[in-house]
Design an enzyme around this catalytic site. Structure first.
Site, PDB file in Angstrom:
ATOM      1  N   ALA A  16       0.835  -1.209   0.000  1.00 20.37           N
ATOM      2  CA  ALA A  16       0.000   0.000   0.000  1.00 20.37           C
ATOM      3  C   ALA A  16       0.871   1.262   0.000  1.00 20.37           C
ATOM      4  O   ALA A  16       0.634   2.195  -0.782  1.00 20.37           O
ATOM      5  CB  ALA A  16      -0.924  -0.003   1.205  1.00 20.37           C
ATOM      6  N   LYS A  78      -2.212 -14.070 -14.864  1.00 19.96           N
ATOM      7  CA  LYS A  78      -3.359 -14.685 -14.200  1.00 19.96           C
ATOM      8  C   LYS A  78      -4.628 -14.391 -15.004  1.00 19.96           C
ATOM      9  O   LYS A  78      -4.893 -13.234 -15.325  1.00 19.96           O
ATOM     10  CB  LYS A  78      -3.484 -14.114 -12.775  1.00 19.96           C
ATOM     11  CG  LYS A  78      -4.756 -14.546 -12.069  1.00 19.96           C
ATOM     12  CD  LYS A  78      -4.878 -13.970 -10.668  1.00 19.96           C
ATOM     13  CE  LYS A  78      -6.253 -14.248 -10.104  1.00 19.96           C
ATOM     14  NZ  LYS A  78      -6.498 -13.578  -8.833  1.00 19.96           N
TER      15      LYS A  78
HETATM   16  P1  FAD Z   1       1.762  -4.180   5.368  1.00 17.88           P
HETATM   17  O1  FAD Z   1       2.312  -5.036   4.289  1.00 17.88           O
HETATM   18  O2  FAD Z   1       1.555  -4.802   6.701  1.00 17.88           O
HETATM   19  O3  FAD Z   1       2.717  -2.924   5.514  1.00 17.88           O
HETATM   20  C1  FAD Z   1       2.666  -2.114   6.651  1.00 17.88           C
HETATM   21  C2  FAD Z   1       3.869  -1.200   6.623  1.00 17.88           C
HETATM   22  O4  FAD Z   1       3.777  -0.327   7.731  1.00 17.88           O
HETATM   23  C3  FAD Z   1       5.199  -1.930   6.740  1.00 17.88           C
HETATM   24  O5  FAD Z   1       6.159  -1.298   5.936  1.00 17.88           O
HETATM   25  C4  FAD Z   1       5.560  -1.752   8.195  1.00 17.88           C
HETATM   26  O6  FAD Z   1       6.931  -1.814   8.447  1.00 17.88           O
HETATM   27  C5  FAD Z   1       5.013  -0.347   8.424  1.00 17.88           C
HETATM   28  N1  FAD Z   1       4.781  -0.047   9.831  1.00 17.88           N
HETATM   29  C6  FAD Z   1       3.855  -0.573  10.660  1.00 17.88           C
HETATM   30  N2  FAD Z   1       3.991  -0.042  11.900  1.00 17.88           N
HETATM   31  C7  FAD Z   1       5.009   0.835  11.833  1.00 17.88           C
HETATM   32  C8  FAD Z   1       5.642   1.693  12.764  1.00 17.88           C
HETATM   33  N3  FAD Z   1       5.274   1.748  14.045  1.00 17.88           N
HETATM   34  N4  FAD Z   1       6.656   2.457  12.338  1.00 17.88           N
HETATM   35  C9  FAD Z   1       7.078   2.428  11.053  1.00 17.88           C
HETATM   36  N5  FAD Z   1       6.527   1.640  10.140  1.00 17.88           N
HETATM   37  C10 FAD Z   1       5.505   0.850  10.523  1.00 17.88           C
HETATM   38  N6  FAD Z   1      -4.373  -8.882  -1.462  1.00 17.88           N
HETATM   39  C11 FAD Z   1      -4.519  -9.122  -2.766  1.00 17.88           C
HETATM   40  O7  FAD Z   1      -4.846  -8.203  -3.522  1.00 17.88           O
HETATM   41  N7  FAD Z   1      -4.293 -10.368  -3.268  1.00 17.88           N
HETATM   42  C12 FAD Z   1      -4.002 -11.416  -2.487  1.00 17.88           C
HETATM   43  O8  FAD Z   1      -3.784 -12.507  -2.977  1.00 17.88           O
HETATM   44  C13 FAD Z   1      -3.941 -11.213  -1.084  1.00 17.88           C
HETATM   45  N8  FAD Z   1      -3.671 -12.222  -0.227  1.00 17.88           N
HETATM   46  C14 FAD Z   1      -3.676 -11.982   1.111  1.00 17.88           C
HETATM   47  C15 FAD Z   1      -3.553 -13.038   2.013  1.00 17.88           C
HETATM   48  C16 FAD Z   1      -3.622 -12.799   3.388  1.00 17.88           C
HETATM   49  C17 FAD Z   1      -3.544 -13.941   4.336  1.00 17.88           C
HETATM   50  C18 FAD Z   1      -3.738 -11.477   3.878  1.00 17.88           C
HETATM   51  C19 FAD Z   1      -3.753 -11.198   5.349  1.00 17.88           C
HETATM   52  C20 FAD Z   1      -3.831 -10.427   2.987  1.00 17.88           C
HETATM   53  C21 FAD Z   1      -3.831 -10.670   1.616  1.00 17.88           C
HETATM   54  N9  FAD Z   1      -3.986  -9.636   0.715  1.00 17.88           N
HETATM   55  C22 FAD Z   1      -4.113  -9.887  -0.615  1.00 17.88           C
HETATM   56  C23 FAD Z   1      -3.980  -8.255   1.178  1.00 17.88           C
HETATM   57  C24 FAD Z   1      -2.587  -7.672   0.905  1.00 17.88           C
HETATM   58  O9  FAD Z   1      -1.611  -8.451   1.537  1.00 17.88           O
HETATM   59  C25 FAD Z   1      -2.504  -6.245   1.399  1.00 17.88           C
HETATM   60  O10 FAD Z   1      -3.585  -5.507   0.908  1.00 17.88           O
HETATM   61  C26 FAD Z   1      -1.232  -5.598   0.912  1.00 17.88           C
HETATM   62  O11 FAD Z   1      -0.130  -6.383   1.187  1.00 17.88           O
HETATM   63  C27 FAD Z   1      -1.067  -4.247   1.541  1.00 17.88           C
HETATM   64  O12 FAD Z   1      -0.645  -4.355   2.864  1.00 17.88           O
HETATM   65  P2  FAD Z   1      -0.244  -3.014   3.584  1.00 17.88           P
HETATM   66  O13 FAD Z   1       0.814  -2.342   2.794  1.00 17.88           O
HETATM   67  O14 FAD Z   1      -1.477  -2.269   3.886  1.00 17.88           O
HETATM   68  O15 FAD Z   1       0.321  -3.543   4.979  1.00 17.88           O
END
Ligand code: FAD
Length: 497
Positions: A16, A78
């Site tokens: 994200a 895909k």
């Molecule tokens: P994260 O990857 O968790 O990133 C969070 C970021 O915030 C990291 O960089 C972390 O270091 C940082 N952070 C957190 N706290 C702090 C702090 N205190 N200080 C500094 N930095 C911090 N989506 C799909 O579209 N297709 C799929 O096949 C799919 N499969 C999935 C399977 C599972 C089991 C799950 C749980 C999710 C899946 N998703 C899928 C969803 C997808 O993984 C997420 O939408 C995507 O990875 C985005 O995650 P994110 O960046 O929001 O969070």
């Protein structure tokens, strides 16, 4: 708040965070000062590797070269998802990205197909969908005019790395550090700055919360609230593991329903992503881990990782000077690979509503209304897979069959059962998919549109045959997926010198 938005702070560097940084820097980089803070020690969720076709358009918007992206992320193509054992044990179908058959002005193709099926002159619904047939035959090629709808599988950590390089090239500043505090302005309650463990302060005009399930800004600091949907979607845990490839990658994701869970398999160039999504009320963590490890093909490359989640959404995706993108904005299980799509939707919507001079509540409210609608429709589509099933072999599936569903979904199911119609509301994401999944799960309409009866039987037979012949013809020209991917990547490398 009347103040020009110049300094954007992105908290978090998972998929994200880096998708947001890439889009803002590429499209508005000259007007903005963008900083991204992430913590290597905390890391990312490490999953999220299957996508839907809208990502192709997001990449085009950013000018991302497809071959370069696939090479950098070990990506594959895909064409859909094969749902195994979802309707019942031993009954599979493939939900493909394309359109099935050909609609007419009055009604969808399914009405013609239903009558033809009754007359015994039509095959399976999926025979009339190019993407479904190509997936089954493990074929792929680029066709002119987006003639084949496709998405990607990719390695999530390599994707974040790739987008990081892209964003830094477009002027994003990355700061390593743990966010320890979020400071608010005393009068407005707007976020003023992030305080890092190093003591450094990162101030900004607008903050994008990409901190994943922690939701540090939108929830922990702004207390926006969360609406749980776990009564409709009982799975709350996942265990994930990567394995060695034992066969060439196929151009579809596999989703295999188990006793109280479902398992994904995502084939990449260099490995396979596997996971089991399960309901902890019905299955222990140890049993889930064992079930996953019993059902993988190659050698595990990492220790299985447990992930807990709660299905639902943040009550407001945009609140004050903070926008939630990614897991911080809510979570829907990855059954239809929609989370990355929702990330890009929030980014693109934010660009459309970008608060150049001030944050206007009317725009914030409209943003949130559109985001809510979009997520609710995807939620309904996901619940459909659990609700409309013939499985009754375990307590889990019996519960799913009997559970209540949102009114909006109940209406859609009743409409299809009673009339064969599926209506697209507003800008909702899935259209043809509803028919594919409802039929795949065993929901057959009681009637078809009366217009179809005005068509002489021979004409109907010719119509159905022509559609199939068109699909056969295009299919014959497609290449084997893996061979095509190899050729596409090596061709691009040769051109790049
Ligand atoms: P994260 O990857 O968790 O990133 C969070 C970021 O915030 C990291 O960089 C972390 O270091 C940082 N952070 C957190 N706290 C702090 C702090 N205190 N200080 C500094 N930095 C911090 N989506 C799909 O579209 N297709 C799929 O096949 C799919 N499969 C999935 C399977 C599972 C089991 C799950 C749980 C999710 C899946 N998703 C899928 C969803 C997808 O993984 C997420 O939408 C995507 O990875 C985005 O995650 P994110 O960046 O929001 O969070």
């Amino acid at each position: 708040m009347s103040r020009a938005i110049k300094k954007i702070v992105i908290a978090g560097g998972g998929t994200a965070g880096w998708m947001t940084a890439a889009a803002l820097s590429k499209l508005m980089g000259e007007q903005l000062d963008i900083t991204l803070v992430e913590s290597e020690a905390i890391g990312t969720v490490g999953v999220g590797e299957a996508t839907i076709p809208t990502l192709v358009f997001f990449h085009r918007l950013l000018g991302i070269d497809e071959a370069e992206f696939l090479a950098a992320t070990q990506g594959t193509y895909k064409l859909g998802i094969r749902f195994e054992n979802w309707r019942d044990l031993g009954r599979d179908y493939l939900h493909a990205f394309g359109v099935t058959g050909k609609d007419c002005w009055a009604c969808g193709f399914q009405h013609f197909w239903l009558r033809a099926r009754q007359l015994g002159i039509a095959g399976d619904f999926g025979e009339y969908c190019l993407e479904r047939r190509a997936a089954e035959e493990k074929k792929f090629s680029h066709l002119p005019n987006n003639g084949l709808n496709y998405a990607f599988h990719f390695d999530a950590s390599l994707y974040a790395r790739y987008l990081r390089q892209f964003s830094e090239r477009h002027g994003v500043t990355r700061l390593e550090g743990r966010i320890e505090r979020v400071d608010l302005q005393p009068d407005s309650g707007y976020i003023r700055a992030l305080k890092l463990d190093s003591g450094r302060e990162v101030a900004g005009d607008f903050f994008i919360d990409c901190t994943g399930l922690r939701a540090l800004l939108i929830e922990k600091a702004l207390h926006t609230g969360f609406e749980s949907w776990s009564h409709w979607l009982p799975c709350d845990s996942a265990v994930a593991v990567q394995t060695e490839s034992v066969a060439p990658p196929v151009p579809f994701t596999r989703s295999i329903a188990r006793e109280s869970a479902w398992q994904w398999r995502i084939p990449l160039q260099h490995r396979v992503g596997n996971g089991l999504v399960y309901a902890s009320d019905y299955q222990s963590d140890d049993a889930a881990r064992a079930q996953l490890l019993d059902n993988i093909e190659g050698k595990p490359l990492i220790e299985p990782r447990l992930i807990r989640f709660q299905t639902g959404r943040r009550r407001k995706q945009w609140h004050k000077n903070c926008l939630a993108v990614g897991l911080s904005s809510g979570f829907l299980e990855p059954l239809e690979s929609t989370s990355i799509h929702l990330i890009q939707q929030n980014i693109v919507r934010f660009l459309r509503f970008f608060p150049q001079t001030e944050i206007r509540q009317i725009e914030v409210d409209e943003f949130n209304r559109l985001a809510d609608f979009e997520m609710e429709r995807i939620r309904d589509f996901i619940i459909l897979h659990y609700k409309v099933t013939e499985r009754s072999d375990t307590d889990f599936w019996r519960h799913c069959r009997q559970m209540s569903v949102p009114d909006s979904l109940a209406a859609k199911i009743d409409m299809f059962r009673e009339t064969g119609h599926v209506y697209r509301e507003g800008n909702e994401l899935f259209v043809d998919s509803w028919q594919q999944v409802m039929l795949g799960q065993g929901l057959v309409p009681e009637r078809y549109h009366p217009l179809v009866d005005t068509m002489p039987e021979q004409e109907l037979a010719d119509f159905i045959r022509q559609i199939k012949a068109g699909v056969d013809n295009t299919l014959a020209g497609l290449k084997e997926h893996n061979a095509y991917l190899d050729g596409f990547l090596s061709g691009a490398m040769r051109r790049a010198g």
